[in-house]
Design an enzyme around this catalytic site. Structure first.
Site, PDB file in Angstrom:
ATOM      1  N   PRO A 292      88.150   9.708   3.337  1.00 14.25           N
ATOM      2  CA  PRO A 292      87.669   9.937   4.691  1.00 14.25           C
ATOM      3  C   PRO A 292      87.832  11.378   5.052  1.00 14.25           C
ATOM      4  O   PRO A 292      88.591  12.013   4.887  1.00 14.25           O
ATOM      5  CB  PRO A 292      88.476   8.790   5.592  1.00 14.25           C
ATOM      6  CG  PRO A 292      89.918   9.161   4.836  1.00 14.25           C
ATOM      7  CD  PRO A 292      89.590   9.103   3.427  1.00 14.25           C
ATOM      8  N   GLY A 293      86.466  11.765   5.920  1.00 16.06           N
ATOM      9  CA  GLY A 293      86.481  12.875   6.438  1.00 16.06           C
ATOM     10  C   GLY A 293      86.006  12.938   7.992  1.00 16.06           C
ATOM     11  O   GLY A 293      86.840  12.987   8.878  1.00 16.06           O
ATOM     12  N   ARG A 294      84.606  12.680   7.991  1.00 20.36           N
ATOM     13  CA  ARG A 294      84.003  12.312   9.201  1.00 20.36           C
ATOM     14  C   ARG A 294      84.782  11.476  10.045  1.00 20.36           C
ATOM     15  O   ARG A 294      84.947  11.703  11.214  1.00 20.36           O
ATOM     16  CB  ARG A 294      82.592  11.899   8.942  1.00 20.36           C
ATOM     17  CG  ARG A 294      81.635  11.820  10.253  1.00 20.36           C
ATOM     18  CD  ARG A 294      80.456  10.794   9.854  1.00 20.36           C
ATOM     19  NE  ARG A 294      79.841  11.080   8.736  1.00 20.36           N
ATOM     20  CZ  ARG A 294      78.841  12.133   8.738  1.00 20.36           C
ATOM     21  NH1 ARG A 294      78.314  12.661  10.077  1.00 20.36           N
ATOM     22  NH2 ARG A 294      78.135  12.238   7.402  1.00 20.36           N
ATOM     23  N   ARG A 331      73.136  20.108  11.925  1.00 19.12           N
ATOM     24  CA  ARG A 331      72.516  18.743  11.659  1.00 19.12           C
ATOM     25  C   ARG A 331      71.454  18.139  12.116  1.00 19.12           C
ATOM     26  O   ARG A 331      70.936  17.409  11.694  1.00 19.12           O
ATOM     27  CB  ARG A 331      73.996  17.937  12.103  1.00 19.12           C
ATOM     28  CG  ARG A 331      75.278  18.331  11.149  1.00 19.12           C
ATOM     29  CD  ARG A 331      76.564  17.231  11.593  1.00 19.12           C
ATOM     30  NE  ARG A 331      76.067  16.001  10.892  1.00 19.12           N
ATOM     31  CZ  ARG A 331      75.881  14.850  11.701  1.00 19.12           C
ATOM     32  NH1 ARG A 331      75.685  14.990  12.993  1.00 19.12           N
ATOM     33  NH2 ARG A 331      75.560  13.756  11.147  1.00 19.12           N
ATOM     34  N   TYR A 335      68.987  16.780   9.523  1.00 16.15           N
ATOM     35  CA  TYR A 335      68.948  15.320   9.417  1.00 16.15           C
ATOM     36  C   TYR A 335      68.416  14.684  10.900  1.00 16.15           C
ATOM     37  O   TYR A 335      68.406  13.372  10.833  1.00 16.15           O
ATOM     38  CB  TYR A 335      70.302  14.695   9.267  1.00 16.15           C
ATOM     39  CG  TYR A 335      71.133  15.496   8.294  1.00 16.15           C
ATOM     40  CD1 TYR A 335      70.526  15.626   7.010  1.00 16.15           C
ATOM     41  CD2 TYR A 335      72.729  15.685   8.525  1.00 16.15           C
ATOM     42  CE1 TYR A 335      71.383  16.326   5.928  1.00 16.15           C
ATOM     43  CE2 TYR A 335      73.500  16.458   7.506  1.00 16.15           C
ATOM     44  CZ  TYR A 335      72.748  16.577   6.246  1.00 16.15           C
ATOM     45  OH  TYR A 335      73.511  17.321   5.297  1.00 16.15           O
ATOM     46  N   CYS A 362      65.782  32.543  17.029  1.00 19.85           N
ATOM     47  CA  CYS A 362      64.341  32.903  16.807  1.00 19.85           C
ATOM     48  C   CYS A 362      63.759  31.948  15.950  1.00 19.85           C
ATOM     49  O   CYS A 362      63.367  32.336  14.717  1.00 19.85           O
ATOM     50  CB  CYS A 362      64.082  34.291  16.498  1.00 19.85           C
ATOM     51  SG  CYS A 362      62.406  34.692  16.730  1.00 19.85           S
ATOM     52  N   GLU A 363      63.693  30.597  16.064  1.00 18.81           N
ATOM     53  CA  GLU A 363      63.344  29.494  15.067  1.00 18.81           C
ATOM     54  C   GLU A 363      62.867  28.370  16.103  1.00 18.81           C
ATOM     55  O   GLU A 363      63.824  27.713  16.967  1.00 18.81           O
ATOM     56  CB  GLU A 363      64.217  29.220  14.479  1.00 18.81           C
ATOM     57  CG  GLU A 363      64.377  28.306  13.057  1.00 18.81           C
ATOM     58  CD  GLU A 363      63.614  28.620  12.047  1.00 18.81           C
ATOM     59  OE1 GLU A 363      63.032  27.934  11.508  1.00 18.81           O
ATOM     60  OE2 GLU A 363      64.126  29.687  11.806  1.00 18.81           O
TER      61      GLU A 363
END
Length: 432
Positions: A292-294, A331, A335, A362-363
Site C-alpha cells: 500500500p502507498g496511496r 495528476r 490523468y 505558461c501552459e
C-alpha cells in the site's frame, strides 16, 4: 469532517488540517505548501499491520510503496511503525538508507534496473530484489557472482488481470511493460531460469494489478491465478513458493462521489479467499506481502495555495489562478484526476462559485480542477486541495523553473518542516 477525519472546519469558518487552521499554516509556512497529518499516516500503518497479521498470518506485513511519497522522515516513521518498504529506484533506495531504514526490510522493484542499480542494491544489502525479466535475472546473477553474495529474489509475474482502472495505472494485463506473463508460458520459463542459478535464492513471486481499486475482486482474481501458478510450478519443478507479494492498489476517496473503503474488511475478505484457494490448489499458505502507498498517505495530505487572479469569461467559464499547479501536482494534467477543492479562508460559506482552478505555468494544460464549486475567492484567499498526500510531492517538478514546495508535518497539534522549500538557487545549483 470533510471526506476524511484530517479535514474539519473551525469556529472562524476556516478549514483545519489535523486540527490546525489552514489559513494560519499558510501564513506561517507560505504557499504552495504540502501538509501531511502524520498521526493519520501512523493510524493507517497500524491498521494495515494489524489486519495483515490477523487475516494473512503472523509473518505477513505491508511494505509501504515509496513511489507514493518519499522523503527521509517518512522512512523513519514507517520504520517506527514496524512495516516494510517498497522502492522502485536507486533514488528511493538512497533515501531509505540515508534515513537509517533497515535495507533487509526493502523490496526493490523496477522494469529496467540497470547494472549500476542492481550493484547498488546488492551493496546496500536490500532484502529482496524483484526481478522483472530474464535479461535482468542474468545480470543480477552475474553481478552477485562478482560481489560474492547470494541475493534473495522474487519474480514479477503478470497474472493477466484488468482491474477496470485508468489504463495508465493498470499494471496486471498480459500486455504490460512489467513482469512475465503466465498466459504466454514465459512466466514458467522465467521460474526455471531462476531455479537454475546456484547463486540466486528464489523466495517467491510478485504481481501487481493496478491502482485506485475500490473492491477486492481484482485482488482475489489475481491471488486465484497466482496460487494456481504456484501449484503449477510445484508440479513441474518441485519448487513451492514461500512468499507471495500481491502488490498494492487499494483506492482512496478523493471526492464525495468516490465510495468509502473499509480497508480492514477488504483485507479480511482477501485473507479468507487466500485461505480457501490454498485449499483448492493444495498449496501451503505463503507469506503474504502487500504494497500500500496511496491508501496510507493520500488522505493525510493537503496542499495549500494562495489565490491570485479571479476571472470570468461571460458565456464560457470562470477561472481562479493559484500560485502552484502542475509542477507540484501533475495528476490532473496526466490523468484528469478529480480532487475536492475548498476556499480554506471561507470554508463554511456556500460553495456556489463554479470554476476551473488554473496553475501559474505558461501552459494552457496547467489545471488542477475543472467544474468545481467553492465559495467565491478573492485575491489572497487560501485555496486548499484535499487528499494530496500521494503522488504530489513525489511527482513534483521544476517546470518553468519553479521551486518545489516544502513538506510540513502535522502531529499532536504542532507543525514542523520535514522537507524545506526549494529556493531559486537550489533550482540552478546543478547548472555549470
Amino acid at each position: 469532517m470533510i471526506l476524511h477525519p484530517t479535514y474539519e472546519l473551525n469556529e472562524t469558518g476556516h478549514l483545519t488540517v489535523a486540527g490546525l487552521d489552514a489559513v494560519e499554516l499558510a501564513r506561517e509556512f507560505g504557499t504552495p505548501v504540502y501538509l501531511l497529518d502524520t498521526d493519520a499516516v501512523r493510524a493507517q500503518c497500524r491498521l494495515y499491520r494489524e489486519a495483515f497479521r490477523e487475516f494473512f498470518g503472523e509473518t505477513s506485513l505491508p511494505a509501504f510503496a515509496g513511489k507514493a511519497l518519499c522523503y527521509k522522515g517518512l522512512y523513519r516513521l514507517i520504520a517506527e511503525e514496524g512495516i516494510l518498504a517498497d522502492c522502485v529506484s536507486p533514488g528511493e533506495l538512497f533515501t531509505a538508507h540515508a534515513a537509517g531504514f533497515l535495507m533487509e526490510n526493502v523490496f526493490f522493484h523496477g522494469n529496467n534496473k540497470t547494472d549500476a542499480d542492481l550493484r547498488y542494491a546488492l551493496e546496500l544489502g536490500v532484502g529482496h530484489i524483484v526481478a522483472d525479466g530474464e535479461d535482468e535475472l542474468d545480470a543480477l546473477d552475474r553481478i552477485a557472482a562478482e560481489l560474492d553474495v547470494r541475493p534473495h529474489i522474487l519474480l514479477r509475474i503478470t497474472p493477466g488481470i484488468d482491474p477496470h482502472t485508468h489504463k495508465k495505472i493498470s499494471t496486471g494485463n498480459v500486455d504490460s511493460k512489467f513482469g512475465m506473463a503466465i498466459a504466454t508460458g514465459q512466466a514458467m520459463e522465467f521460474v526455471k531460469r531462476a531455479l537454475a542459478s546456484p547463486r540466486l535464492i528464489l523466495d517467491g513471486f510478485h504481481c501487481h494489478v493496478g491502482s485506485q481499486i475500490f473492491d477486492t475482486e481484482p485482488f482475489t482474481d489475481a491471488c486465484d491465478i497466482m496460487l494456481g501458478f504456484i501449484a503449477a510450478v510445484r508440479s513441474e519443478t518441485g519448487y513451492e513458493a514461500g512468499m507471495l507479494n500481491i502488490g498494492g492498489g487499494f483506492g482512496v476517496r478523493y471526492t464525495e462521489a468516490d465510495p468509502e473503503i473499509d480497508y480492514r474488511e477488504n483485507i479480511r475478505l482477501l485473507g479468507a479467499e487466500i485461505d480457501r484457494m490454498c485449499g483448492v490448489y493444495g498449496v501451503s499458505k505463503p507469506r503474504i506481502v502487500m504494497e500500500p502507498g496511496r491508501s496510507i498517505v493520500a488522505a493525510a495530505g493537503c496542499t495549500l495555495y494562495t489565490c491570485g487572479t479571479v476571472k470570468t469569461i461571460p458565456g464560457y467559464r470562470s477561472y481562479i489562478s493559484v500560485d502552484g499547479g502542475m509542477p507540484d501536482n501533475p495528476r490532473y494534467a496526466l490523468y484528469q484526476s478529480q480532487y475536492t477543492v475548498l476556499n480554506a479562508s471561507r470554508a463554511n460559506a456556500k460553495a456556489d462559485f463554479t470554476c476551473t482552478v488554473a496553475g501559474r505555468c505558461c501552459e494552457s494544460g496547467d489545471l488542477l480542477a475543472e467544474g468545481v464549486s467553492l465559495a467565491k475567492p478573492s485575491r489572497g484567499d487560501i485555496i486548499a486541495v484535499l487528499v494530496t498526500g500521494a503522488y504530489n510531492y513525489s511527482m513534483a517538478s521544476n517546470y518553468n523553473r519553479i521551486p518545489r514546495p516544502p513538506v510540513v508535518e502535522l502531529s499532536g497539534g504542532s507543525a514542523r518542516v520535514a522537507v524545506r522549500r526549494e529556493t531559486y538557487a537550489d533550482v540552478a545549483a546543478l547548472d555549470c
